[in-house]
Scaffold this motif. Structure first.
Motif, mmCIF file in Angstrom:
data_model
loop_
_atom_site.group_PDB
_atom_site.id
_atom_site.type_symbol
_atom_site.label_atom_id
_atom_site.label_comp_id
_atom_site.label_asym_id
_atom_site.label_seq_id
_atom_site.Cartn_x
_atom_site.Cartn_y
_atom_site.Cartn_z
ATOM 1 N N MET A 273 8.792 0.425 7.832
ATOM 2 C CA MET A 273 9.188 1.437 6.845
ATOM 3 C C MET A 273 7.969 1.961 6.097
ATOM 4 S SD MET A 273 9.742 1.741 3.218
ATOM 5 C CE MET A 273 10.213 0.156 2.561
ATOM 6 N N LEU A 274 7.105 1.074 5.660
ATOM 7 C CA LEU A 274 5.922 1.478 4.901
ATOM 8 C C LEU A 274 4.958 2.305 5.757
ATOM 9 C CD1 LEU A 274 5.303 -1.812 2.895
ATOM 10 C CD2 LEU A 274 6.229 0.349 2.008
ATOM 11 N N ARG A 275 4.772 1.900 7.006
ATOM 12 C CA ARG A 275 3.905 2.679 7.897
ATOM 13 C C ARG A 275 4.492 4.066 8.156
ATOM 14 N NH1 ARG A 275 3.557 -2.371 10.567
ATOM 15 N NH2 ARG A 275 1.566 -3.354 10.128
ATOM 16 N N GLY A 276 5.813 4.157 8.257
ATOM 17 C CA GLY A 276 6.470 5.449 8.438
ATOM 18 C C GLY A 276 6.247 6.367 7.245
ATOM 19 N N HIS B 42 3.516 10.890 4.932
ATOM 20 C CA HIS B 42 3.002 11.342 3.639
ATOM 21 C C HIS B 42 1.557 10.869 3.506
ATOM 22 C CE1 HIS B 42 3.904 13.242 -0.173
ATOM 23 N NE2 HIS B 42 3.032 12.404 -0.687
ATOM 24 N N THR B 43 0.652 11.683 3.982
ATOM 25 C CA THR B 43 -0.757 11.277 4.047
ATOM 26 C C THR B 43 -1.399 11.127 2.675
ATOM 27 O OG1 THR B 43 -1.393 13.582 4.381
ATOM 28 C CG2 THR B 43 -1.115 12.219 6.355
ATOM 29 N N ASP B 44 -0.807 11.734 1.644
ATOM 30 C CA ASP B 44 -1.330 11.561 0.283
ATOM 31 C C ASP B 44 -0.795 10.243 -0.275
ATOM 32 O OD1 ASP B 44 -2.720 13.947 0.265
ATOM 33 O OD2 ASP B 44 -1.002 15.077 -0.456
ATOM 34 N N SER B 45 -1.306 9.152 0.281
ATOM 35 C CA SER B 45 -0.805 7.849 -0.130
ATOM 36 C C SER B 45 -1.951 6.869 -0.324
ATOM 37 C CB SER B 45 0.185 7.308 0.905
ATOM 38 O OG SER B 45 -0.430 7.131 2.161
ATOM 39 N N SER B 46 -1.691 5.889 -1.177
ATOM 40 C CA SER B 46 -2.639 4.804 -1.417
ATOM 41 C C SER B 46 -1.868 3.500 -1.429
ATOM 42 C CB SER B 46 -3.341 4.980 -2.769
ATOM 43 O OG SER B 46 -4.088 6.175 -2.797
ATOM 44 N N LEU C 149 9.429 12.088 -3.598
ATOM 45 C CA LEU C 149 8.275 12.870 -3.170
ATOM 46 C C LEU C 149 8.674 14.320 -2.886
ATOM 47 C CD1 LEU C 149 6.730 10.160 -0.833
ATOM 48 C CD2 LEU C 149 5.652 11.061 -2.916
ATOM 49 N N ALA C 150 9.808 14.511 -2.232
ATOM 50 C CA ALA C 150 10.285 15.872 -1.915
ATOM 51 C C ALA C 150 10.612 16.666 -3.172
ATOM 52 C CB ALA C 150 11.517 15.797 -1.007
ATOM 53 N N ARG C 151 10.990 15.980 -4.240
ATOM 54 C CA ARG C 151 11.350 16.652 -5.496
ATOM 55 C C ARG C 151 10.186 16.739 -6.477
ATOM 56 N NH1 ARG C 151 17.109 17.295 -5.883
ATOM 57 N NH2 ARG C 151 17.662 17.578 -3.700
ATOM 58 N N GLY C 152 8.982 16.427 -6.019
ATOM 59 C CA GLY C 152 7.802 16.621 -6.847
ATOM 60 C C GLY C 152 7.373 15.437 -7.691
ATOM 61 N N TYR C 153 7.957 14.282 -7.464
ATOM 62 C CA TYR C 153 7.543 13.092 -8.199
ATOM 63 C C TYR C 153 6.460 12.356 -7.435
ATOM 64 C CZ TYR C 153 11.450 13.157 -11.484
ATOM 65 O OH TYR C 153 12.314 13.495 -12.478
ATOM 66 N N HIS C 154 5.505 11.801 -8.158
ATOM 67 C CA HIS C 154 4.646 10.777 -7.587
ATOM 68 C C HIS C 154 5.527 9.538 -7.519
ATOM 69 C CE1 HIS C 154 1.152 13.321 -8.163
ATOM 70 N NE2 HIS C 154 1.514 13.497 -9.421
ATOM 71 N N VAL C 155 5.390 8.740 -6.470
ATOM 72 C CA VAL C 155 6.247 7.575 -6.284
ATOM 73 C C VAL C 155 5.386 6.338 -6.147
ATOM 74 C CG1 VAL C 155 7.905 6.455 -4.741
ATOM 75 C CG2 VAL C 155 8.109 8.902 -5.228
ATOM 76 N N LEU C 156 5.693 5.326 -6.962
ATOM 77 C CA LEU C 156 5.019 4.039 -6.892
ATOM 78 C C LEU C 156 6.047 2.997 -6.450
ATOM 79 C CD1 LEU C 156 2.591 2.604 -9.580
ATOM 80 C CD2 LEU C 156 3.938 1.193 -8.047
ATOM 81 N N LEU C 157 5.874 2.493 -5.235
ATOM 82 C CA LEU C 157 6.715 1.409 -4.737
ATOM 83 C C LEU C 157 6.044 0.093 -5.108
ATOM 84 C CD1 LEU C 157 7.470 2.587 -1.073
ATOM 85 C CD2 LEU C 157 8.807 3.014 -3.141
ATOM 86 N N GLU C 158 6.804 -0.821 -5.710
ATOM 87 C CA GLU C 158 6.210 -2.122 -6.030
ATOM 88 C C GLU C 158 7.142 -3.228 -5.592
ATOM 89 O OE1 GLU C 158 6.753 -4.755 -8.313
ATOM 90 O OE2 GLU C 158 8.413 -3.952 -9.437
ATOM 91 N N GLY C 159 6.547 -4.239 -4.938
ATOM 92 C CA GLY C 159 7.329 -5.375 -4.484
ATOM 93 C C GLY C 159 6.515 -6.264 -3.567
ATOM 94 N N ILE C 160 7.130 -7.351 -3.162
ATOM 95 C CA ILE C 160 6.471 -8.230 -2.200
ATOM 96 C C ILE C 160 6.287 -7.464 -0.886
ATOM 97 C CG2 ILE C 160 6.691 -10.338 -0.825
ATOM 98 C CD1 ILE C 160 8.195 -11.593 -3.225
ATOM 99 N N LEU D 140 2.089 9.085 -2.967
ATOM 100 C CA LEU D 140 2.796 7.843 -2.719
ATOM 101 C C LEU D 140 1.831 6.706 -2.981
ATOM 102 C CD1 LEU D 140 5.135 6.089 -1.574
ATOM 103 C CD2 LEU D 140 4.065 6.412 0.691
ATOM 104 N N ILE D 141 2.236 5.781 -3.832
ATOM 105 C CA ILE D 141 1.432 4.600 -4.128
ATOM 106 C C ILE D 141 2.289 3.387 -3.806
ATOM 107 C CG2 ILE D 141 0.155 3.323 -5.889
ATOM 108 C CD1 ILE D 141 0.948 6.601 -7.052
#
Length: 177
Positions: free
Chosen positions: A97-100, A105-109, A77-88, A16-17
């Motif tokens: 929501m982001l903290r949740g 999902h500890t593999d996050s940056s 993420l559950a389906r095997g995609y890396h996910v990049l959220l972008e926005g303000i 998760l990015i």
């Protein structure tokens, strides 16, 4: 020079990015550059796309877009995609929501493009969106140094070029996939 991630793909746990920052900070350009160089299964979920184009919703506390973005991220993420959220992703409205997502999902940056007000105006003038809204609207949205506590957010300053920011994200978030 920014290089593609060798052997990038979906080996290991999906990442998760999160890329946050004010309007015209360079989030969308950076996200798409990361995707073009990564070459693996990387889903970009844009706050503006979901909020404006899909839902036609203002950016309000408790908006439907917040739950939709979270659900899309979790599904990807559950389906095997890396996910990049972008926005303000203003901390006041999106922080919980982001903290949740970070907690689950500890593999996050997390990255925050920290660009001063004057520079956002300069960058905005070069964008197609400058015909849709101007300084008045941007001033209403601008939140200086809106850092999200508790997620280890990496601050990217205004002197970082598109290539620099992209490389930092690739090296930090996706290099070990």
């Amino acid at each position: 020079m920014v290089e593609a991630v060798p052997g990038s793909g979906v080996s290991g746990r999906p990442r998760l990015i999160v890329l946050r920052g004010n309007s015209a900070a360079g989030k969308t350009s950076t996200a798409w550059r990361v995707r073009s160089l990564f070459g693996g299964k990387l889903a970009i979920i844009s706050q503006d796309n979901i909020r404006i184009n899909v839902l036609g919703e203002p950016d309000i506390r408790g908006g439907v877009n917040i739950a939709m973005i979270e659900a899309m991220a979790r599904l990807g993420l559950a389906r095997g995609y890396h996910v990049l959220l972008e926005g303000i992703f203003a901390t006041e409205r999106y922080g919980s929501m982001l903290r949740g997502l970070h907690r689950d999902h500890t593999d996050s940056s997390f990255f925050y493009l920290d660009v001063p007000w004057e520079e956002t105006l300069t960058r905005h003038a070069t964008r197609e969106k400058s015909r849709e809204f101007g300084a008045k609207e941007m001033r209403e949205w601008y939140i200086p140094h809106d850092l999200l506590a508790g997620v280890g957010e990496i601050v990217i300053g205004p002197d970082s070029t598109l290539d620099d920011s992209t490389q930092l994200m690739l090296d930090t978030a996706l290099a070990f996939t």
